[in-house]
Write a protein that holds these residues in place. Sequence first.
Motif, PDB file in Angstrom:
ATOM      1  N   GLY A  50      14.398 -13.630   8.371  1.00  0.00           N
ATOM      2  CA  GLY A  50      15.252 -12.805   7.378  1.00  0.00           C
ATOM      3  C   GLY A  50      13.993 -12.129   6.465  1.00  0.00           C
ATOM      4  N   GLU A  51      14.698 -11.109   5.629  1.00  0.00           N
ATOM      5  CA  GLU A  51      14.222 -10.243   5.125  1.00  0.00           C
ATOM      6  C   GLU A  51      14.523  -9.975   3.483  1.00  0.00           C
ATOM      7  N   ARG A  52      13.457 -10.412   2.900  1.00  0.00           N
ATOM      8  CA  ARG A  52      14.202 -10.489   1.197  1.00  0.00           C
ATOM      9  C   ARG A  52      14.000  -9.178   0.716  1.00  0.00           C
ATOM     10  N   GLU A  53      12.859  -8.793   1.213  1.00  0.00           N
ATOM     11  CA  GLU A  53      12.027  -7.406  -0.187  1.00  0.00           C
ATOM     12  C   GLU A  53      11.729  -6.733   1.309  1.00  0.00           C
ATOM     13  N   LYS A  54      11.173  -5.001   0.780  1.00  0.00           N
ATOM     14  CA  LYS A  54      10.862  -4.441   2.145  1.00  0.00           C
ATOM     15  C   LYS A  54       9.405  -3.746   1.398  1.00  0.00           C
ATOM     16  N   VAL A  55       8.830  -3.313   1.973  1.00  0.00           N
ATOM     17  CA  VAL A  55       7.708  -2.433   1.581  1.00  0.00           C
ATOM     18  C   VAL A  55       7.217  -1.424   3.333  1.00  0.00           C
ATOM     19  N   TYR A  56       7.360   0.278   3.251  1.00  0.00           N
ATOM     20  CA  TYR A  56       7.340  -0.060   4.537  1.00  0.00           C
ATOM     21  C   TYR A  56       6.797   1.568   4.321  1.00  0.00           C
ATOM     22  N   ARG A  57       6.613   2.522   5.021  1.00  0.00           N
ATOM     23  CA  ARG A  57       6.138   4.418   4.730  1.00  0.00           C
ATOM     24  C   ARG A  57       6.559   4.876   6.728  1.00  0.00           C
ATOM     25  N   LYS A  58       7.416   5.600   5.973  1.00  0.00           N
ATOM     26  CA  LYS A  58       7.803   6.612   7.266  1.00  0.00           C
ATOM     27  C   LYS A  58       7.785   7.801   6.938  1.00  0.00           C
ATOM     28  N   ASN A  59       7.245   8.739   7.984  1.00  0.00           N
ATOM     29  CA  ASN A  59       7.395  10.140   7.641  1.00  0.00           C
ATOM     30  C   ASN A  59       6.785  10.357   6.823  1.00  0.00           C
ATOM     31  N   GLY A  60       5.020   9.775   5.859  1.00  0.00           N
ATOM     32  CA  GLY A  60       4.298  10.333   4.468  1.00  0.00           C
ATOM     33  C   GLY A  60       4.866   9.345   3.917  1.00  0.00           C
ATOM     34  N   ILE A 113       0.644  -2.689   9.526  1.00  0.00           N
ATOM     35  CA  ILE A 113      -0.267  -2.052   9.572  1.00  0.00           C
ATOM     36  C   ILE A 113      -0.811  -0.699  10.606  1.00  0.00           C
ATOM     37  N   GLY A 114      -0.039  -0.206  10.673  1.00  0.00           N
ATOM     38  CA  GLY A 114      -0.032   1.330  11.828  1.00  0.00           C
ATOM     39  C   GLY A 114      -1.426   1.736  11.552  1.00  0.00           C
ATOM     40  N   TYR A 115      -2.178   2.608  12.444  1.00  0.00           N
ATOM     41  CA  TYR A 115      -3.311   3.611  12.347  1.00  0.00           C
ATOM     42  C   TYR A 115      -2.700   4.610  11.814  1.00  0.00           C
ATOM     43  N   GLU A 116      -1.744   5.056  11.465  1.00  0.00           N
ATOM     44  CA  GLU A 116      -1.186   6.059  11.469  1.00  0.00           C
ATOM     45  C   GLU A 116      -1.036   6.294   9.137  1.00  0.00           C
ATOM     46  N   CYS A 117      -1.425   4.710   9.028  1.00  0.00           N
ATOM     47  CA  CYS A 117      -1.953   4.741   7.708  1.00  0.00           C
ATOM     48  C   CYS A 117      -3.492   4.541   7.281  1.00  0.00           C
ATOM     49  N   GLY A 118      -4.005   5.534   8.240  1.00  0.00           N
ATOM     50  CA  GLY A 118      -5.161   5.010   8.051  1.00  0.00           C
ATOM     51  C   GLY A 118      -5.927   6.642   6.537  1.00  0.00           C
ATOM     52  N   GLU A 119      -4.514   7.188   7.147  1.00  0.00           N
ATOM     53  CA  GLU A 119      -4.415   8.771   5.719  1.00  0.00           C
ATOM     54  C   GLU A 119      -4.514   8.189   4.511  1.00  0.00           C
ATOM     55  N   VAL A 120      -3.781   7.378   4.733  1.00  0.00           N
ATOM     56  CA  VAL A 120      -3.558   6.713   3.149  1.00  0.00           C
ATOM     57  C   VAL A 120      -4.733   6.026   2.175  1.00  0.00           C
ATOM     58  N   PHE A 121      -4.797   5.290   3.205  1.00  0.00           N
ATOM     59  CA  PHE A 121      -6.655   4.588   2.457  1.00  0.00           C
ATOM     60  C   PHE A 121      -7.922   5.079   2.827  1.00  0.00           C
ATOM     61  N   LYS A 127      -6.027  15.519   6.929  1.00  0.00           N
ATOM     62  CA  LYS A 127      -6.325  16.689   8.174  1.00  0.00           C
ATOM     63  C   LYS A 127      -5.817  16.216   8.814  1.00  0.00           C
ATOM     64  N   SER A 128      -6.449  15.594   9.800  1.00  0.00           N
ATOM     65  CA  SER A 128      -7.294  14.448  11.162  1.00  0.00           C
ATOM     66  C   SER A 128      -5.348  14.286  11.537  1.00  0.00           C
ATOM     67  N   PHE A 129      -4.981  13.641  10.175  1.00  0.00           N
ATOM     68  CA  PHE A 129      -3.975  13.061  10.701  1.00  0.00           C
ATOM     69  C   PHE A 129      -2.526  14.152  11.021  1.00  0.00           C
ATOM     70  N   ALA A 130      -2.443  14.900   9.836  1.00  0.00           N
ATOM     71  CA  ALA A 130      -1.758  16.127   9.686  1.00  0.00           C
ATOM     72  C   ALA A 130      -1.189  16.308  11.459  1.00  0.00           C
ATOM     73  N   GLY A 131      -1.736  16.784  12.120  1.00  0.00           N
ATOM     74  CA  GLY A 131      -0.539  18.066  13.427  1.00  0.00           C
ATOM     75  C   GLY A 131      -0.480  16.034  14.414  1.00  0.00           C
ATOM     76  N   LEU A 132      -0.735  14.661  14.167  1.00  0.00           N
ATOM     77  CA  LEU A 132      -0.785  14.199  14.942  1.00  0.00           C
ATOM     78  C   LEU A 132       1.291  13.630  15.258  1.00  0.00           C
ATOM     79  N   GLN A 133       1.698  13.687  16.138  1.00  0.00           N
ATOM     80  CA  GLN A 133       3.365  13.897  16.773  1.00  0.00           C
ATOM     81  C   GLN A 133       3.175  12.139  17.013  1.00  0.00           C
ATOM     82  N   ASP A 134       4.425  11.498  16.604  1.00  0.00           N
ATOM     83  CA  ASP A 134       4.598   9.760  16.138  1.00  0.00           C
ATOM     84  C   ASP A 134       6.049  10.171  17.808  1.00  0.00           C
ATOM     85  N   THR A 135       5.386   9.732  18.386  1.00  0.00           N
ATOM     86  CA  THR A 135       6.223   9.780  19.455  1.00  0.00           C
ATOM     87  C   THR A 135       6.988   9.000  19.528  1.00  0.00           C
TER      88      THR A 135
END
Length: 174
Positions: A50-60, A113-121, A127-135
């Motif tokens: 179950g989920e009481r609360e959630k923190v998530y990141r999608k599309n930046g 925590i996915g690889y794409e969060c590298g740009e946050v941390f 800049k390197s993450f800007a061109g990546l496509q989320d397939t």
Amino acid sequence: MVKYKKLFFDQSTPVVIYHKLKTAHPGEPTLLFESVVNNENGNFSYIIIGEREKVYRKNGTSYHKDLEGKIEEIEDNPLDFLKKYYKKQDQKHYKELAKKIGVDFIDGFIGYIGYECGEVFEPKLKKSFAGLQDTLNTPDLVLIRPKLIVAFAHKTSSLTMITSQEETYKKFPL
């Protein structure tokens, strides 16, 4: 207020227990975390239901879904949000309770925590993450605060069910 029940349970494995709990809670998010870290209480496997609360990141963009289900956009770094969140909690109470019941994880956010969060941390990587496509079209980060935590101590063959919801506690077996 966190409530728990502990019982001796050597009749099954964490994977079988997970399957049974997942089947008993259809539609609820579930996770199984196997641990190889040793401490004085033994190796633990954690089952999250179950989920009481959630923190998530999608599309930046990062979001927080609160206890009432309200979703709000949060600051760019979700870990900074969680630092502020935890400063408001009674740390002493949780540490004492964890010691009392012999389980380290008794409440809090858990997930991935996915690889794409590298740009946050590491902002230099933005800049390197800007061109990546989320397939896969999956969130870059999902951390949930569960309704139910089931901790299986391999060393003592004990199962501890932990919740901070009264209605979930009432459903515990025994």
